[in-house]
Design a protein around this motif. Sequence first.
Motif, PDB file in Angstrom:
ATOM      1  N   GLY A 385       0.703  -1.350  -0.194  1.00 15.93           N
ATOM      2  CA  GLY A 385      -0.208   0.022   0.060  1.00 15.93           C
ATOM      3  C   GLY A 385       0.814   1.112  -0.079  1.00 15.93           C
ATOM      4  O   GLY A 385       1.706   1.409  -1.052  1.00 15.93           O
ATOM      5  N   ASN A 386       0.742   2.016   1.088  1.00 16.73           N
ATOM      6  CA  ASN A 386       1.391   3.520   1.252  1.00 16.73           C
ATOM      7  C   ASN A 386       2.963   3.070   1.758  1.00 16.73           C
ATOM      8  O   ASN A 386       3.348   4.018   2.177  1.00 16.73           O
ATOM      9  N   ALA A 387       3.162   2.073   2.098  1.00 16.36           N
ATOM     10  CA  ALA A 387       4.618   1.724   2.769  1.00 16.36           C
ATOM     11  C   ALA A 387       5.495   0.873   1.914  1.00 16.36           C
ATOM     12  O   ALA A 387       4.989   0.509   0.674  1.00 16.36           O
ATOM     13  N   ARG A 388       6.752   1.256   2.198  1.00 14.68           N
ATOM     14  CA  ARG A 388       7.729   0.669   1.358  1.00 14.68           C
ATOM     15  C   ARG A 388       8.721   0.144   2.670  1.00 14.68           C
ATOM     16  O   ARG A 388       9.240   0.932   3.325  1.00 14.68           O
ATOM     17  N   ILE A 389       9.395  -1.055   2.242  1.00 13.25           N
ATOM     18  CA  ILE A 389      10.219  -1.838   3.370  1.00 13.25           C
ATOM     19  C   ILE A 389      11.411  -1.952   2.339  1.00 13.25           C
ATOM     20  O   ILE A 389      11.396  -3.051   1.615  1.00 13.25           O
ATOM     21  N   LEU A 390      12.474  -1.422   2.543  1.00 12.13           N
ATOM     22  CA  LEU A 390      13.896  -1.532   1.945  1.00 12.13           C
ATOM     23  C   LEU A 390      14.649  -2.626   2.599  1.00 12.13           C
ATOM     24  O   LEU A 390      14.741  -2.873   3.943  1.00 12.13           O
ATOM     25  N   HIS A 391      15.220  -3.546   1.980  1.00  7.78           N
ATOM     26  CA  HIS A 391      16.009  -4.765   2.453  1.00  7.78           C
ATOM     27  C   HIS A 391      17.425  -4.260   2.008  1.00  7.78           C
ATOM     28  O   HIS A 391      17.980  -4.488   0.924  1.00  7.78           O
ATOM     29  N   LEU A 392      18.549  -4.178   2.885  1.00  8.48           N
ATOM     30  CA  LEU A 392      19.845  -3.792   2.532  1.00  8.48           C
ATOM     31  C   LEU A 392      20.967  -4.734   3.270  1.00  8.48           C
ATOM     32  O   LEU A 392      20.689  -5.360   4.020  1.00  8.48           O
ATOM     33  N   LEU A 402      17.931   7.691   6.833  1.00  6.29           N
ATOM     34  CA  LEU A 402      17.443   8.881   6.933  1.00  6.29           C
ATOM     35  C   LEU A 402      17.137   9.312   5.573  1.00  6.29           C
ATOM     36  O   LEU A 402      16.107  10.250   5.108  1.00  6.29           O
ATOM     37  N   ALA A 403      18.087   9.148   4.504  1.00  9.53           N
ATOM     38  CA  ALA A 403      18.092   9.702   3.149  1.00  9.53           C
ATOM     39  C   ALA A 403      16.798   9.041   2.346  1.00  9.53           C
ATOM     40  O   ALA A 403      16.348   9.595   1.812  1.00  9.53           O
ATOM     41  N   ALA A 404      16.580   7.552   2.650  1.00  9.43           N
ATOM     42  CA  ALA A 404      15.258   7.131   2.173  1.00  9.43           C
ATOM     43  C   ALA A 404      14.190   7.504   2.393  1.00  9.43           C
ATOM     44  O   ALA A 404      13.343   7.683   1.681  1.00  9.43           O
ATOM     45  N   LYS A 405      14.098   7.874   3.817  1.00  9.41           N
ATOM     46  CA  LYS A 405      12.729   8.600   4.465  1.00  9.41           C
ATOM     47  C   LYS A 405      12.541   9.920   3.862  1.00  9.41           C
ATOM     48  O   LYS A 405      11.430  10.202   3.377  1.00  9.41           O
ATOM     49  N   ALA A 406      13.808  10.549   3.713  1.00 10.94           N
ATOM     50  CA  ALA A 406      13.702  12.028   3.230  1.00 10.94           C
ATOM     51  C   ALA A 406      13.431  12.243   1.637  1.00 10.94           C
ATOM     52  O   ALA A 406      12.513  12.878   1.076  1.00 10.94           O
ATOM     53  N   TYR A 407      13.643  10.979   0.913  1.00  6.74           N
ATOM     54  CA  TYR A 407      13.575  10.941  -0.540  1.00  6.74           C
ATOM     55  C   TYR A 407      12.035  10.820  -0.776  1.00  6.74           C
ATOM     56  O   TYR A 407      11.452  11.244  -1.681  1.00  6.74           O
ATOM     57  N   ARG A 408      11.271  10.014  -0.036  1.00  6.56           N
ATOM     58  CA  ARG A 408       9.859   9.797  -0.203  1.00  6.56           C
ATOM     59  C   ARG A 408       9.207   9.998   1.207  1.00  6.56           C
ATOM     60  O   ARG A 408       8.698   9.347   1.774  1.00  6.56           O
ATOM     61  N   LYS A 409       9.079  11.314   1.574  1.00  3.67           N
ATOM     62  CA  LYS A 409       8.307  11.809   2.517  1.00  3.67           C
ATOM     63  C   LYS A 409       6.816  11.515   2.441  1.00  3.67           C
ATOM     64  O   LYS A 409       6.203  11.645   3.568  1.00  3.67           O
ATOM     65  N   ASP A 410       6.419  11.234   1.324  1.00  6.93           N
ATOM     66  CA  ASP A 410       5.104  11.048   1.157  1.00  6.93           C
ATOM     67  C   ASP A 410       4.695   9.324   1.383  1.00  6.93           C
ATOM     68  O   ASP A 410       3.519   9.043   1.344  1.00  6.93           O
ATOM     69  N   LEU A 411       5.543   8.846   1.662  1.00  9.02           N
ATOM     70  CA  LEU A 411       5.549   7.222   1.990  1.00  9.02           C
ATOM     71  C   LEU A 411       5.782   6.973   3.340  1.00  9.02           C
ATOM     72  O   LEU A 411       6.599   7.578   4.207  1.00  9.02           O
ATOM     73  N   PHE A 412       5.268   5.827   3.631  1.00  5.01           N
ATOM     74  CA  PHE A 412       5.775   5.266   5.079  1.00  5.01           C
ATOM     75  C   PHE A 412       7.071   4.218   4.655  1.00  5.01           C
ATOM     76  O   PHE A 412       6.717   3.347   4.349  1.00  5.01           O
ATOM     77  N   VAL A 413       8.241   4.744   4.794  1.00  2.64           N
ATOM     78  CA  VAL A 413       9.384   3.958   4.615  1.00  2.64           C
ATOM     79  C   VAL A 413       9.957   3.484   6.118  1.00  2.64           C
ATOM     80  O   VAL A 413      10.296   3.884   6.745  1.00  2.64           O
ATOM     81  N   ALA A 414       9.901   1.986   5.862  1.00  8.26           N
ATOM     82  CA  ALA A 414      10.966   1.276   6.693  1.00  8.26           C
ATOM     83  C   ALA A 414      12.121   0.663   6.236  1.00  8.26           C
ATOM     84  O   ALA A 414      12.221   0.445   4.957  1.00  8.26           O
ATOM     85  N   LEU A 415      13.051   0.349   7.139  1.00 12.73           N
ATOM     86  CA  LEU A 415      14.377  -0.525   6.551  1.00 12.73           C
ATOM     87  C   LEU A 415      14.973  -1.477   7.286  1.00 12.73           C
ATOM     88  O   LEU A 415      14.930  -0.963   8.376  1.00 12.73           O
ATOM     89  N   ALA A 416      15.304  -2.407   6.617  1.00 12.25           N
ATOM     90  CA  ALA A 416      15.903  -3.627   7.380  1.00 12.25           C
ATOM     91  C   ALA A 416      17.394  -3.651   6.769  1.00 12.25           C
ATOM     92  O   ALA A 416      17.754  -3.860   5.557  1.00 12.25           O
ATOM     93  N   GLY A 417      18.368  -3.587   7.682  1.00 13.46           N
ATOM     94  CA  GLY A 417      19.707  -3.782   7.293  1.00 13.46           C
ATOM     95  C   GLY A 417      20.118  -5.083   7.686  1.00 13.46           C
ATOM     96  O   GLY A 417      19.328  -6.010   8.179  1.00 13.46           O
ATOM     97  N   TYR A 418      21.521  -5.641   7.540  1.00 14.30           N
ATOM     98  CA  TYR A 418      21.957  -6.642   7.938  1.00 14.30           C
ATOM     99  C   TYR A 418      21.154  -7.953   7.325  1.00 14.30           C
ATOM    100  O   TYR A 418      21.038  -8.945   7.647  1.00 14.30           O
TER     101      TYR A 418
END
Length: 467
Positions: A385-392, A402-418
Amino acid sequence: MNLSIKCFRLLFCLAALCCLVNNANAVPIDSLKHVQAGQLSLSTFDVDATPPVGSDLAYDPMINSWDMSLRAKGFVLMGSGKPIVVCSVDWIGISNDSQDEFKAAIASAAGTTTNRVAVHALHIHDAPACDFGAERILLAAGLKPISFEGSFAREVIRRLAVAVHNSIKKAQPVTHLGLGKAIVYKVSSNRRIIGADGKVKASRTSATKDSAMRAEPEGLIDPELSLISFWNKDKPVAVLSYYATHPQSYYRTGVPNPDFPGLARFMRQLAVPDALHIHFNGAGGNITAGKYNDGAHINRLILAERLADGMKRAWEATKKEPIDAAGVEWTIEPIKIPLKKDVVTMEQKMYTETPVFLSNNMSKLVLLRREEAGKKIDITCLKLGNARILHLPGEPFVEYQLAAKAYRKDLFVALAGYGDYAPGYICNEEGYRQGGYEAGQASAANPDIEKVLMTAIHKLLKNKQTK
């Protein structure tokens, strides 16, 4: 290697092979008759990933068990193309060939392809490391595989394949997606203290005994915890939490434990028992609890309670929205890690360096050989939907999050590292100029990685995505 270990390993391989053959007939999506056309369904799995006493953990031999076990948890999302599987393991890292084998077994069990599977570690330090390529190189050189000895890891892979396969039979419809955020207070701080010359002058490690270092400002962090939940109408099915920090209060005890993030996850599991709680470490490469932790053992509970409080408030702030198959997409951007020239020296150093050095660096040599063979690491994004989960992969600096969230302030951005742990620390370009431990031997990448990784992140976060 003695004969008994060889036999033991052979039995595990045969068991895993049988499991994969059986799982080739994994339950197809259309057999879930309670799920309507165009609707999503989701199953969850949770297996014990605690090795037996006597095993080598990442840095020390295991001498005992703790009250709480290490877990491998995840979900299978079905209904939008081939199944999507995401897994989080309470280990320090899973690298290179081990990533391949985890993904292959899980994909076969779920009836999907390996590039629709993401496997992450929580980066727990009193826990196993896993790299079958490093194990193979060390054995071929006549050296002990130390923490890379893979018999138990192969058993966990077998357990996961069985658990994933069995979970699909109990999949539930997904009708709604929940999104919530909350600030976590007094847990994370930036580990790198920068001097007047713009260089790292000190490192604020997970347990910082120096009161002057603890008194330094919190520094650049992402204080926000992101919570994503799947719902079957009014019933929560799975809760995913994302927060960026090294997860250590204290370690090198010889006793595997999930540390304060695992404790916080367990507290929330008790509070919302009908949904499986799965936690992911964000871009926490340069983030620790060092400002708020002097290493006193009671701080494990204190940090856990603070993190659980953030999870609770994010849960209470959750807003639900309908979701169906049209709102789900999985996107992939393969990248090649630009490597430092000194990575090749690992091959000479493995004969003379300490086990801790090898544990921290052998995966970089394997990564070099894999890249020479043309292999890449997948950066992936799950659209919900309106969320994006990045896997790094690796241990990315918080600047990427922080850059990913700033790039798409219109979306709910979450990030998983490791994800693939092989690159080690992934600094931004400025971080490499600043120097410090993370930018040195602990990182396989060179400064060009920022451009490579940010280009992939921007592509994945653009409006139009393809399956």
